[in-house]
Design a protein around this motif. Structure first.
Motif, PDB file in Angstrom:
ATOM      1  N   ILE A 197      23.701  32.012  38.690  1.00  0.00           N
ATOM      2  CA  ILE A 197      23.735  31.412  37.355  1.00  0.00           C
ATOM      3  C   ILE A 197      25.154  30.924  37.086  1.00  0.00           C
ATOM      4  O   ILE A 197      26.122  31.656  37.299  1.00  0.00           O
ATOM      5  CB  ILE A 197      23.306  32.418  36.284  1.00  0.00           C
ATOM      6  CG1 ILE A 197      21.837  32.820  36.477  1.00  0.00           C
ATOM      7  CG2 ILE A 197      23.503  31.844  34.883  1.00  0.00           C
ATOM      8  CD1 ILE A 197      21.375  33.919  35.546  1.00  0.00           C
ATOM      9  N   THR A 198      25.275  29.703  36.621  1.00  0.00           N
ATOM     10  CA  THR A 198      26.571  29.162  36.237  1.00  0.00           C
ATOM     11  C   THR A 198      27.041  29.867  34.969  1.00  0.00           C
ATOM     12  O   THR A 198      26.306  29.947  33.989  1.00  0.00           O
ATOM     13  CB  THR A 198      26.473  27.649  35.978  1.00  0.00           C
ATOM     14  OG1 THR A 198      25.963  27.017  37.151  1.00  0.00           O
ATOM     15  CG2 THR A 198      27.827  27.062  35.628  1.00  0.00           C
ATOM     16  N   ILE A 199      28.264  30.387  34.995  1.00  0.00           N
ATOM     17  CA  ILE A 199      28.804  31.105  33.844  1.00  0.00           C
ATOM     18  C   ILE A 199      30.114  30.463  33.412  1.00  0.00           C
ATOM     19  O   ILE A 199      31.026  30.278  34.219  1.00  0.00           O
ATOM     20  CB  ILE A 199      29.023  32.596  34.154  1.00  0.00           C
ATOM     21  CG1 ILE A 199      27.672  33.283  34.417  1.00  0.00           C
ATOM     22  CG2 ILE A 199      29.770  33.288  33.015  1.00  0.00           C
ATOM     23  CD1 ILE A 199      27.771  34.738  34.797  1.00  0.00           C
ATOM     24  N   LEU A 200      30.180  30.116  32.127  1.00  0.00           N
ATOM     25  CA  LEU A 200      31.411  29.638  31.518  1.00  0.00           C
ATOM     26  C   LEU A 200      31.726  30.559  30.351  1.00  0.00           C
ATOM     27  O   LEU A 200      30.868  30.771  29.485  1.00  0.00           O
ATOM     28  CB  LEU A 200      31.267  28.213  30.989  1.00  0.00           C
ATOM     29  CG  LEU A 200      31.208  27.068  31.983  1.00  0.00           C
ATOM     30  CD1 LEU A 200      29.782  26.876  32.468  1.00  0.00           C
ATOM     31  CD2 LEU A 200      31.704  25.793  31.339  1.00  0.00           C
ATOM     32  N   LEU A 201      32.925  31.103  30.335  1.00  0.00           N
ATOM     33  CA  LEU A 201      33.277  31.964  29.222  1.00  0.00           C
ATOM     34  C   LEU A 201      34.685  31.673  28.736  1.00  0.00           C
ATOM     35  O   LEU A 201      35.574  31.328  29.510  1.00  0.00           O
ATOM     36  CB  LEU A 201      33.095  33.442  29.570  1.00  0.00           C
ATOM     37  CG  LEU A 201      33.841  34.073  30.744  1.00  0.00           C
ATOM     38  CD1 LEU A 201      35.238  34.508  30.325  1.00  0.00           C
ATOM     39  CD2 LEU A 201      33.069  35.275  31.262  1.00  0.00           C
ATOM     40  N   ASN A 202      34.857  31.802  27.421  1.00  0.00           N
ATOM     41  CA  ASN A 202      36.169  31.736  26.786  1.00  0.00           C
ATOM     42  C   ASN A 202      36.717  33.145  26.714  1.00  0.00           C
ATOM     43  O   ASN A 202      35.978  34.087  26.396  1.00  0.00           O
ATOM     44  CB  ASN A 202      36.065  31.197  25.360  1.00  0.00           C
ATOM     45  CG  ASN A 202      35.590  29.771  25.326  1.00  0.00           C
ATOM     46  OD1 ASN A 202      35.677  29.058  26.313  1.00  0.00           O
ATOM     47  ND2 ASN A 202      35.069  29.354  24.180  1.00  0.00           N
ATOM     48  N   ILE A 203      37.988  33.299  26.962  1.00  0.00           N
ATOM     49  CA  ILE A 203      38.532  34.646  26.950  1.00  0.00           C
ATOM     50  C   ILE A 203      40.019  34.612  26.614  1.00  0.00           C
ATOM     51  O   ILE A 203      40.765  33.764  27.106  1.00  0.00           O
ATOM     52  CB  ILE A 203      38.262  35.335  28.305  1.00  0.00           C
ATOM     53  CG1 ILE A 203      38.632  36.814  28.272  1.00  0.00           C
ATOM     54  CG2 ILE A 203      38.948  34.605  29.455  1.00  0.00           C
ATOM     55  CD1 ILE A 203      38.061  37.599  29.439  1.00  0.00           C
ATOM     56  N   HIS A 204      40.441  35.538  25.744  1.00  0.00           N
ATOM     57  CA  HIS A 204      41.858  35.673  25.402  1.00  0.00           C
ATOM     58  C   HIS A 204      42.590  36.520  26.433  1.00  0.00           C
ATOM     59  O   HIS A 204      43.807  36.383  26.601  1.00  0.00           O
ATOM     60  CB  HIS A 204      42.021  36.315  24.028  1.00  0.00           C
ATOM     61  CG  HIS A 204      41.829  35.357  22.887  1.00  0.00           C
ATOM     62  ND1 HIS A 204      42.642  34.259  22.691  1.00  0.00           N
ATOM     63  CD2 HIS A 204      40.927  35.330  21.876  1.00  0.00           C
ATOM     64  CE1 HIS A 204      42.250  33.592  21.620  1.00  0.00           C
ATOM     65  NE2 HIS A 204      41.203  34.220  21.109  1.00  0.00           N
ATOM     66  N   HIS A 205      41.861  37.409  27.097  1.00  0.00           N
ATOM     67  CA  HIS A 205      42.476  38.329  28.049  1.00  0.00           C
ATOM     68  C   HIS A 205      42.684  37.622  29.391  1.00  0.00           C
ATOM     69  O   HIS A 205      41.782  37.571  30.231  1.00  0.00           O
ATOM     70  CB  HIS A 205      41.600  39.568  28.235  1.00  0.00           C
ATOM     71  CG  HIS A 205      41.338  40.317  26.964  1.00  0.00           C
ATOM     72  ND1 HIS A 205      42.298  41.073  26.342  1.00  0.00           N
ATOM     73  CD2 HIS A 205      40.224  40.407  26.189  1.00  0.00           C
ATOM     74  CE1 HIS A 205      41.801  41.613  25.243  1.00  0.00           C
ATOM     75  NE2 HIS A 205      40.536  41.214  25.127  1.00  0.00           N
ATOM     76  N   VAL A 206      43.882  37.116  29.592  1.00  0.00           N
ATOM     77  CA  VAL A 206      44.172  36.335  30.792  1.00  0.00           C
ATOM     78  C   VAL A 206      43.990  37.174  32.053  1.00  0.00           C
ATOM     79  O   VAL A 206      43.499  36.692  33.071  1.00  0.00           O
ATOM     80  CB  VAL A 206      45.596  35.755  30.729  1.00  0.00           C
ATOM     81  CG1 VAL A 206      45.933  35.000  32.005  1.00  0.00           C
ATOM     82  CG2 VAL A 206      45.742  34.842  29.527  1.00  0.00           C
ATOM     83  N   GLU A 207      44.376  38.459  31.983  1.00  0.00           N
ATOM     84  CA  GLU A 207      44.271  39.304  33.166  1.00  0.00           C
ATOM     85  C   GLU A 207      42.820  39.465  33.605  1.00  0.00           C
ATOM     86  O   GLU A 207      42.527  39.536  34.811  1.00  0.00           O
ATOM     87  CB  GLU A 207      44.923  40.664  32.927  1.00  0.00           C
ATOM     88  CG  GLU A 207      44.182  41.609  31.983  1.00  0.00           C
ATOM     89  CD  GLU A 207      44.379  41.311  30.503  1.00  0.00           C
ATOM     90  OE1 GLU A 207      43.899  42.115  29.679  1.00  0.00           O
ATOM     91  OE2 GLU A 207      44.997  40.284  30.172  1.00  0.00           O
ATOM     92  N   LEU A 208      41.878  39.490  32.650  1.00  0.00           N
ATOM     93  CA  LEU A 208      40.470  39.600  33.004  1.00  0.00           C
ATOM     94  C   LEU A 208      39.949  38.279  33.571  1.00  0.00           C
ATOM     95  O   LEU A 208      39.134  38.272  34.497  1.00  0.00           O
ATOM     96  CB  LEU A 208      39.644  40.007  31.780  1.00  0.00           C
ATOM     97  CG  LEU A 208      39.918  41.403  31.214  1.00  0.00           C
ATOM     98  CD1 LEU A 208      39.022  41.667  30.009  1.00  0.00           C
ATOM     99  CD2 LEU A 208      39.703  42.474  32.273  1.00  0.00           C
ATOM    100  N   ALA A 209      40.408  37.171  33.020  1.00  0.00           N
ATOM    101  CA  ALA A 209      40.019  35.866  33.553  1.00  0.00           C
ATOM    102  C   ALA A 209      40.424  35.754  35.021  1.00  0.00           C
ATOM    103  O   ALA A 209      39.643  35.324  35.879  1.00  0.00           O
ATOM    104  CB  ALA A 209      40.660  34.746  32.735  1.00  0.00           C
ATOM    105  N   LEU A 210      41.657  36.152  35.321  1.00  0.00           N
ATOM    106  CA  LEU A 210      42.149  36.046  36.699  1.00  0.00           C
ATOM    107  C   LEU A 210      41.458  37.029  37.635  1.00  0.00           C
ATOM    108  O   LEU A 210      41.274  36.745  38.819  1.00  0.00           O
ATOM    109  CB  LEU A 210      43.664  36.286  36.729  1.00  0.00           C
ATOM    110  CG  LEU A 210      44.524  35.303  35.940  1.00  0.00           C
ATOM    111  CD1 LEU A 210      45.997  35.665  36.072  1.00  0.00           C
ATOM    112  CD2 LEU A 210      44.290  33.873  36.411  1.00  0.00           C
ATOM    113  N   ALA A 211      41.058  38.182  37.099  1.00  0.00           N
ATOM    114  CA  ALA A 211      40.454  39.218  37.944  1.00  0.00           C
ATOM    115  C   ALA A 211      39.003  38.927  38.297  1.00  0.00           C
ATOM    116  O   ALA A 211      38.539  39.291  39.382  1.00  0.00           O
ATOM    117  CB  ALA A 211      40.548  40.577  37.247  1.00  0.00           C
TER     118      ALA A 211
END
Length: 257
Positions: A197-211
């Motif tokens: 499934i294609t997932i697009l999410l907005n996130i303030h936590h940069v460390e979680l985005a990178l992980a």
């Protein structure tokens, strides 16, 4: 899959939510959108299912011009796109499984909607969705008896019961503690890999985005200022996205990235 071509969004007060955005998102990608508050992250995300109307350019999903859809065609299109928010939008006084079954309502005949009649197959489908996010044992508990992380997993299960090709998540872990946020991000990653499934999410936590995400889109003042692999994000990239207004925790990442 998702194709933005010179897309802009200008609000009635003259503010540009999106400014000449062009990008392609393929089937099965896991994409995190990062940037300052007000940069256009939510506008970008919500334009995909037409919660926000674009004012210039074209936006296509699987070859369909999103702006051309109306009425039943728009409702049918939206059923193929799951949407998850920071707030869980659950009915607290009813059971977890009934909350998941609510995803079936838009496609049900009216005579089943009013009394809440669901088929055996629909109930099995809901239970399988709960199993995919690891909370099958909570199926018959009231939703308001669950923790915040568990409630977000119910929201994710409800979306999975739609059998979407795309999941859009608008700050899905913003209200969660750090440990629970990682657990929920892990659920997204698992679903992305196992179900394609294609997932697009907005996130303030940069460390979680990178992980957890494979691809990072950085947006600033409505413009895409970075689009690349999470592994290629470095100090210079983050500085280009956030400038001097670094959110909490980003400075510490400089040493780790």
């Amino acid at each position: 899959m998702i194709e933005f071509s010179h897309v802009s969004k200008e609000y009635s007060n003259g503010v540009k939510g999106l400014d000449d955005v062009t990008l392609h998102i393929g089937q099965g990608e896991f994409v995190a959108i990062i940037g300052l508050s007000g940069a256009g992250k939510s506008t970008l995300l919500r334009s995909i299912n037409r919660m926000h109307e674009i004012t210039a350019g074209t936006l296509q999903v699987n070859g369909t011009d999103v702006a051309s859809l109306n009425g039943k065609k728009l409702r049918s299109f939206r059923r193929g796109i799951g949407m998850i928010f920071q707030s869980f939008h659950l009915v607290g006084r009813t059971t977890v499984i009934k909350n998941v079954l609510m995803s079936k309502v838009p496609a049900m005949p009216f005579w089943r909607v009013v009394p809440g009649i669901f088929t055996k197959e629909e109930k099995i489908d809901a239970l399988e969705a709960l199993d995919k996010v690891g909370i099958l044992e909570k199926a018959y508990m009231r939703a308001d008896q669950l923790s915040g992380g568990q409630q977000q997993r119910v929201a994710l299960a409800r979306t999975l019961a739609q059998h979407p090709e795309i999941i859009l998540a608008d700050e899905p872990v913003a209200a969660l503690d750090p440990v629970t946020a990682r657990q929920v991000m892990g659920d997204f990653a698992k679903i992305n890999k196992e179900l394609n499934i294609t997932i697009l999410l907005n996130i303030h936590h940069v460390e979680l985005a990178l992980a957890y995400a494979e691809r990072i889109i950085g947006i600033r003042s409505g413009k895409i200022v970075f689009d690349g692999k999470a592994s290629s994000v470095d100090k210079a990239v983050l500085a280009g996205i956030y400038g001097e207004e670094m959110p909490e925790g980003v400075e510490e990442l400089y040493e780790a990235v």
